[in-house]
Design an enzyme around this catalytic site. Structure first.
Site, short mmCIF file in Angstrom:
data_model
loop_
_atom_site.label_atom_id
_atom_site.label_comp_id
_atom_site.label_asym_id
_atom_site.label_seq_id
_atom_site.Cartn_x
_atom_site.Cartn_y
_atom_site.Cartn_z
N HIS A 1 99.80 5.10 23.79
CA HIS A 1 98.85 6.20 23.93
C HIS A 1 97.41 5.70 23.78
CE1 HIS A 1 97.22 10.25 22.24
NE2 HIS A 1 97.02 10.17 23.54
N ASN B 1 96.55 13.37 18.06
CA ASN B 1 96.47 14.71 18.66
C ASN B 1 97.06 15.81 17.78
OD1 ASN B 1 95.00 13.96 20.86
ND2 ASN B 1 96.80 13.52 22.11
N SER C 1 100.27 12.36 25.69
CA SER C 1 99.47 12.74 24.53
C SER C 1 100.31 13.42 23.46
CB SER C 1 98.39 13.74 24.95
OG SER C 1 97.50 13.17 25.83
N GLU D 1 97.66 4.22 20.20
CA GLU D 1 98.73 4.70 19.32
C GLU D 1 100.06 4.25 19.92
OE1 GLU D 1 98.90 8.98 17.03
OE2 GLU D 1 98.25 8.96 19.08
N1 CAA Z 1 84.02 5.06 30.73
C1 CAA Z 1 83.70 3.82 30.33
N2 CAA Z 1 82.71 3.54 29.46
C2 CAA Z 1 82.01 4.58 29.01
C3 CAA Z 1 82.26 5.90 29.38
C4 CAA Z 1 83.32 6.11 30.29
N3 CAA Z 1 83.67 7.36 30.69
N4 CAA Z 1 81.39 6.72 28.75
C5 CAA Z 1 80.60 5.92 28.00
N5 CAA Z 1 80.98 4.64 28.15
C6 CAA Z 1 80.43 3.49 27.43
C7 CAA Z 1 79.01 3.16 27.75
O1 CAA Z 1 78.92 2.24 28.82
C8 CAA Z 1 78.53 2.53 26.47
O2 CAA Z 1 78.98 1.19 26.42
P1 CAA Z 1 78.14 0.03 25.64
O3 CAA Z 1 78.17 0.40 24.20
O4 CAA Z 1 78.92 -1.18 26.00
O5 CAA Z 1 76.77 0.04 26.19
C9 CAA Z 1 79.26 3.29 25.38
O6 CAA Z 1 80.40 3.87 26.04
C10 CAA Z 1 78.42 4.40 24.78
O7 CAA Z 1 77.99 5.21 25.84
P2 CAA Z 1 76.66 6.07 25.86
O8 CAA Z 1 75.64 5.43 24.97
O9 CAA Z 1 76.27 6.38 27.26
O10 CAA Z 1 77.15 7.45 25.33
P3 CAA Z 1 77.49 7.94 23.92
O11 CAA Z 1 76.88 7.14 22.85
O12 CAA Z 1 77.26 9.39 24.01
O13 CAA Z 1 79.07 7.66 23.82
C11 CAA Z 1 81.31 8.29 24.03
C12 CAA Z 1 79.97 8.18 24.74
C13 CAA Z 1 81.81 6.90 23.66
C14 CAA Z 1 82.28 8.92 25.03
C15 CAA Z 1 81.16 9.14 22.73
O14 CAA Z 1 80.55 10.37 23.04
C16 CAA Z 1 82.45 9.42 22.02
O15 CAA Z 1 82.97 8.57 21.30
N6 CAA Z 1 83.00 10.63 22.20
C17 CAA Z 1 84.27 11.03 21.58
C18 CAA Z 1 85.41 10.41 22.33
C19 CAA Z 1 86.73 10.76 21.74
O16 CAA Z 1 86.87 11.42 20.72
N7 CAA Z 1 87.80 10.31 22.42
C20 CAA Z 1 89.15 10.63 22.04
C21 CAA Z 1 89.58 11.82 22.82
S1 CAA Z 1 91.22 12.30 22.39
C22 CAA Z 1 92.20 11.27 23.26
O17 CAA Z 1 91.77 10.44 24.00
C23 CAA Z 1 93.65 11.45 23.07
C24 CAA Z 1 94.31 12.47 23.91
O18 CAA Z 1 95.52 12.31 24.18
C25 CAA Z 1 93.65 13.72 24.36
P1 NAD Z 2 94.17 13.48 35.11
O1 NAD Z 2 94.39 14.88 35.52
O2 NAD Z 2 92.80 12.91 35.10
O3 NAD Z 2 95.06 12.50 36.04
C1 NAD Z 2 96.42 12.67 36.27
C2 NAD Z 2 96.74 11.94 37.57
O4 NAD Z 2 98.17 11.93 37.75
C3 NAD Z 2 96.14 12.63 38.81
O5 NAD Z 2 95.38 11.70 39.55
C4 NAD Z 2 97.37 13.12 39.57
O6 NAD Z 2 97.20 13.10 40.98
C5 NAD Z 2 98.42 12.08 39.12
N1 NAD Z 2 99.79 12.53 39.33
C6 NAD Z 2 100.34 13.74 39.02
N2 NAD Z 2 101.64 13.74 39.36
C7 NAD Z 2 101.91 12.53 39.90
C8 NAD Z 2 103.08 11.93 40.45
N3 NAD Z 2 104.23 12.59 40.51
N4 NAD Z 2 103.00 10.66 40.92
C9 NAD Z 2 101.84 9.97 40.85
N5 NAD Z 2 100.70 10.48 40.35
C10 NAD Z 2 100.74 11.75 39.87
O7 NAD Z 2 94.86 13.33 33.69
P2 NAD Z 2 94.54 12.26 32.53
O8 NAD Z 2 93.53 12.85 31.63
O9 NAD Z 2 94.33 10.92 33.13
O10 NAD Z 2 95.92 12.31 31.73
C11 NAD Z 2 97.05 11.56 32.16
C12 NAD Z 2 98.00 11.36 31.00
O11 NAD Z 2 97.30 10.72 29.92
C13 NAD Z 2 98.57 12.68 30.43
O12 NAD Z 2 99.86 12.45 29.95
C14 NAD Z 2 97.60 12.94 29.26
O13 NAD Z 2 98.17 13.74 28.27
C15 NAD Z 2 97.37 11.54 28.76
N6 NAD Z 2 96.14 11.34 27.99
C16 NAD Z 2 95.00 12.00 28.33
C17 NAD Z 2 93.84 11.79 27.57
C18 NAD Z 2 92.57 12.48 27.91
O14 NAD Z 2 91.66 12.49 27.08
N7 NAD Z 2 92.42 13.06 29.08
C19 NAD Z 2 93.87 10.89 26.51
C20 NAD Z 2 95.05 10.19 26.22
C21 NAD Z 2 96.19 10.44 26.96
#
Ligand code: CAA
Ligand code: NAD
Length: 304
Positions: free
Chosen positions: A153, A203, A132, A165
């Site tokens: 990503h 991010n 991330s 990404e």
């Molecule tokens: N896995 C798979 N599919 C999922 C799911 C999951 N965990 N959660 C929901 N879905 C699917 C549903 O099946 C549904 O699919 P269809 O449109 O095909 O029917 C769709 O998503 C919408 O689901 P819901 O109607 O049940 O729920 P919702 O309208 O509340 O949407 C959400 C759920 C898509 C998660 C929405 O809340 C959302 O977009 N949230 C924000 C997500 C976001 O910002 N993600 C980026 C996070 S940052 C990141 O990822 C980067 C990082 O490195 C941290």
């Molecule tokens: P998570 O905690 O759900 O899963 C991480 C997994 O890695 C666990 O199952 C753990 O057992 C496994 N693991 C740790 N060390 C290991 C090793 N040495 N060998 C094999 N497996 C190992 O975390 P996540 O949310 O799936 O995040 C995983 C990666 O994806 C991170 O780099 C995170 O920054 C990135 N990411 C996360 C998100 C998010 O929204 N959570 C979105 C995009 C990218």
């Protein structure tokens, strides 16, 4: 707005048939899900059978939901599930054209892992990281193939989110870029390319916003529910920032803030002490059952 063009089934895009996914957490399982529904084989590797079993159950549940909503036939679901396997041994990567690393957001863990997976991979296979925030150029130095290493990503939840990404490091070659970009389109996603700076594009913007929401709570400006409702209803975000932090994982949010804080050497990115405290308590959000909300009941309840 400029539309990004799908280059179609280029030879590079079609060169990937077998994918390895290391880390079967929420991201690794989502990546395996999407690879398998695209017709690729996907082998997931994690540290224990329990993690692999949980990933398989979660993929099956998400695919069943797609079947219920008539997005996929039951036959296609069964075929996709058959294309997914799990292993505790890195030797299972021997046939992979591409390995996507999706383990915990910790540079030491990722670097240590590369030492162990690369000897098991084909010399011409590509290694991508789903990190991330961590520098791709720096991670590449822990591999034997910096030219065949790149950031890929995915966003959470992977089966739903449109974006991937792409982050080439300084040494990433053109062939690797073309393979990863082509594959992104094949997976039904849209790529954007980011330069390799802390936390890339999404991010760099999103996680400081989440961190600011935690400061808003820490300083008593609003309650958990009001902060989330304010951003859902006032800024049209699908989830409030604290709800989203719990969804992403508070450990991941904190790790990203630390990378941005260190990498930019700017105090404006300092992680909120309340976020640090929650992670120290093991309150990591949905994945541990408790974060800014408690998920043990029928509906999530704020924890403060
Ligand atoms: N896995 C798979 N599919 C999922 C799911 C999951 N965990 N959660 C929901 N879905 C699917 C549903 O099946 C549904 O699919 P269809 O449109 O095909 O029917 C769709 O998503 C919408 O689901 P819901 O109607 O049940 O729920 P919702 O309208 O509340 O949407 C959400 C759920 C898509 C998660 C929405 O809340 C959302 O977009 N949230 C924000 C997500 C976001 O910002 N993600 C980026 C996070 S940052 C990141 O990822 C980067 C990082 O490195 C941290
Ligand atoms: P998570 O905690 O759900 O899963 C991480 C997994 O890695 C666990 O199952 C753990 O057992 C496994 N693991 C740790 N060390 C290991 C090793 N040495 N060998 C094999 N497996 C190992 O975390 P996540 O949310 O799936 O995040 C995983 C990666 O994806 C991170 O780099 C995170 O920054 C990135 N990411 C996360 C998100 C998010 O929204 N959570 C979105 C995009 C990218």
């Amino acid at each position: 707005m400029t539309e990004i063009q799908d280059p179609g089934a280029t030879p590079e895009a079609m060169s990937v048939n077998a994918v390895g996914v290391i880390g079967a957490g929420q991201m690794g399982s989502g990546i395996a899900h999407v690879a398998a529904t695209t017709g690729l084989s996907a082998v997931m590797i994690d540290v224990g059978q329990e993690q692999l079993d949980r990933a398989r159950a979660s993929i099956a549940k998400n695919m069943e939901r797609q079947v219920r909503r008539e997005r996929m036939s039951e036959d296609d679901m069964n075929a996709a599930l058959e294309r997914i396997s799990g292993s505790l041994e890195f030797e299972a990567l021997a046939d992979c054209d591409l390995v996507i690393e999706a383990v915990t957001e910790n540079e030491t863990v990722k670097r240590g892992l590369y030492d162990r997976i690369l000897p098991a991979m084909r010399a011409d296979a590509i290694l991508a990281s789903n990190t991330s925030s961590i520098s791709i150029t720096r991670l590449a130095t822990a591999t034997d193939r910096p030219h065949r290493f790149m950031g890929m990503h995915f966003m959470n939840p992977v089966p739903v989110m449109q974006l991937v990404e792409l982050i080439p490091g300084l040494a990433t070659d053109d062939h690797t870029r073309a393979v990863i970009e082509g594959l992104t389109w094949r997976l039904g996603k849209t790529p954007v390319t980011s330069e390799d700076f802390p936390a890339f594009i999404v991010n760099r913007i999103l996680v400081p916003m989440i961190n600011e929401a935690v400061y808003t709570l820490y300083e008593g400006i609003g309650s958990v529910r009001d902060i989330d409702a304010a951003m859902r209803l006032g800024a049209n975000h699908p989830m409030g920032p604290l709800e989203l932090a719990d969804f992403v994982g508070l450990d991941t949010c904190l790790a990203v803030m630390q990378v941005v804080h260190d990498g930019m050497a700017d105090t404006k990115y300092r992680p909120c002490p309340l976020l640090v405290k929650y992670v120290e308590a093991g309150w990591l959000g949905r994945k541990s059952g408790k974060g800014f909300y408690d998920y043990s009941g029928d509906t999530p309840e704020p924890t403060r």
